[in-house]
Design an enzyme around this catalytic site. Structure first.
Site, short mmCIF file in Angstrom:
data_model
loop_
_atom_site.label_atom_id
_atom_site.label_comp_id
_atom_site.label_asym_id
_atom_site.label_seq_id
_atom_site.Cartn_x
_atom_site.Cartn_y
_atom_site.Cartn_z
N GLY A 6 0.78 -1.23 0.00
CA GLY A 6 0.00 0.00 0.00
C GLY A 6 0.81 1.28 0.00
N SER A 7 2.08 1.21 -0.42
CA SER A 7 2.87 2.44 -0.41
C SER A 7 2.37 3.44 -1.46
CB SER A 7 4.36 2.14 -0.60
OG SER A 7 4.62 1.66 -1.88
N ARG A 59 -14.45 -13.49 -11.33
CA ARG A 59 -13.81 -12.16 -11.44
C ARG A 59 -14.87 -11.08 -11.62
NH1 ARG A 59 -8.33 -12.84 -12.06
NH2 ARG A 59 -7.63 -14.70 -13.16
N ASN A 101 -4.12 2.53 -13.57
CA ASN A 101 -3.26 1.47 -13.01
C ASN A 101 -1.82 1.97 -12.95
OD1 ASN A 101 -2.57 -1.22 -12.17
ND2 ASN A 101 -1.76 -1.60 -14.22
N HIS A 103 2.10 0.44 -12.99
CA HIS A 103 2.81 -0.80 -13.34
C HIS A 103 4.33 -0.55 -13.31
CE1 HIS A 103 3.45 -4.68 -15.19
NE2 HIS A 103 4.31 -4.10 -16.00
N VAL A 138 -4.47 -7.02 -20.04
CA VAL A 138 -3.71 -6.67 -18.83
C VAL A 138 -2.51 -5.75 -19.17
CG1 VAL A 138 -2.27 -7.61 -16.97
CG2 VAL A 138 -4.36 -8.80 -17.65
N ASP A 139 -2.35 -4.70 -18.37
CA ASP A 139 -1.24 -3.75 -18.51
C ASP A 139 -1.17 -3.09 -19.88
OD1 ASP A 139 -0.51 -4.27 -15.86
OD2 ASP A 139 0.80 -5.92 -16.41
N HIS A 165 9.80 1.96 -7.25
CA HIS A 165 8.75 2.35 -6.31
C HIS A 165 8.79 3.85 -6.00
CE1 HIS A 165 6.88 -1.31 -4.36
NE2 HIS A 165 5.96 -0.39 -4.22
N GLU A 168 7.21 5.58 -8.72
CA GLU A 168 5.75 5.35 -8.74
C GLU A 168 5.04 6.34 -7.82
OE1 GLU A 168 5.44 0.57 -9.70
OE2 GLU A 168 5.13 1.23 -7.65
C1 GRF Z 1 3.81 -1.52 -7.38
O1 GRF Z 1 5.11 -1.82 -7.77
C2 GRF Z 1 2.89 -1.44 -8.59
O2 GRF Z 1 3.54 -1.02 -9.73
C3 GRF Z 1 2.46 -2.88 -8.74
O3 GRF Z 1 2.30 -3.33 -7.42
C4 GRF Z 1 3.20 -2.64 -6.56
C5 GRF Z 1 2.41 -2.11 -5.40
O4 GRF Z 1 3.22 -1.61 -4.37
N1 GRF Z 1 1.28 -2.97 -9.56
P1 GRF Z 1 2.55 -0.94 -3.09
O5 GRF Z 1 1.56 -1.95 -2.51
O6 GRF Z 1 1.87 0.32 -3.52
O7 GRF Z 1 3.66 -0.66 -2.13
#
Ligand code: GRF
Length: 187
Positions: A6-7, A59, A101, A103, A138-139, A165, A168
């Site tokens: 969940g970061s 799903r 999303n 990724h 997907v993606d 990360h 992200e």
């Molecule tokens: C991230 O690397 C994201 O790209 C992938 O899952 C990971 C989630 O990390 N889809 P976090 O749970 O947000 O720390």
């Protein structure tokens, strides 16, 4: 929506609270009870709901439950911030242009759940992350923001994943802002 640590979810909340992102995080959906994202939500005072895929018949049924929750919460945008389930037309069709999303690769390279390890194995010297609108495959889907990071000679999957990360956390709030702007949403 989050499945794991969940970061990225926390980065969105932080951006919202600092004013860097003109949006409010109103609800977290998790599929794994007690996951890190859920614990962060408790700490941050954000309501969360469990949508456990193990309890869903399909799903599509899982996604229908998510859609119900999001409609009730009157959300404008939905973010898959580490949602490790394949989503269906139920969710994608309910939130067209509104489902984002994140990724951990420079798409369209290295789609799928092993993106960081696959990039390392391929020997690329640049990798990164992509925030994009979600399409059925997907993606895939229109790219909103990307960030590149170097792949170092002594990188492990963990060290490369950690570098990705950090990017992200920077680009996901930006992607939400861009998606909101594209839709003409006001806060
Ligand atoms: C991230 O690397 C994201 O790209 C992938 O899952 C990971 C989630 O990390 N889809 P976090 O749970 O947000 O720390």
């Amino acid at each position: 929506m989050a499945s794991g640590a969940g970061s990225n979810f926390e980065a969105l909340v932080a951006a919202s609270r600092s004013g860097a992102l003109a949006a409010e995080v109103v609800l977290l959906a998790v599929n794994n009870p007690g996951c890190g994202a859920q614990q962060r939500a408790d700490r941050l005072g954000i309501p969360w709901q469990l949508h456990d895929h193990r309890a869903a018949a399909s799903r599509e049924a899982l996604d229908r439950g998510l859609c119900r929750s999001f409609r009730e919460a009157q959300v404008d945008l939905v973010v898959m911030a580490g949602w490790m389930r394949i989503v269906t037309e139920e969710l994608i069709g309910t939130f067209p242009e509104r489902l984002i999303n994140i990724h951990p690769s420079l798409l369209p390279s290295f789609r799928g759940a092993r993106a960081v390890a696959d990039a390392l194995a391929a020997g690329v010297t640049l990798s990164g992350c992509t925030a994009h609108l979600v399409s059925l495959e997907v993606d895939t889907g229109p790219i909103l923001v990307q960030a590149a990071v170097p792949v170092l000679a002594d990188d492990s999957t963990e060290s490369l994943a950690a570098r990705i990360h950090r990017q992200e956390h920077r680009i996901l709030p930006l992607a939400v802002q861009i998606a909101a702007h594209r839709l003409g949403l006001q806060v």
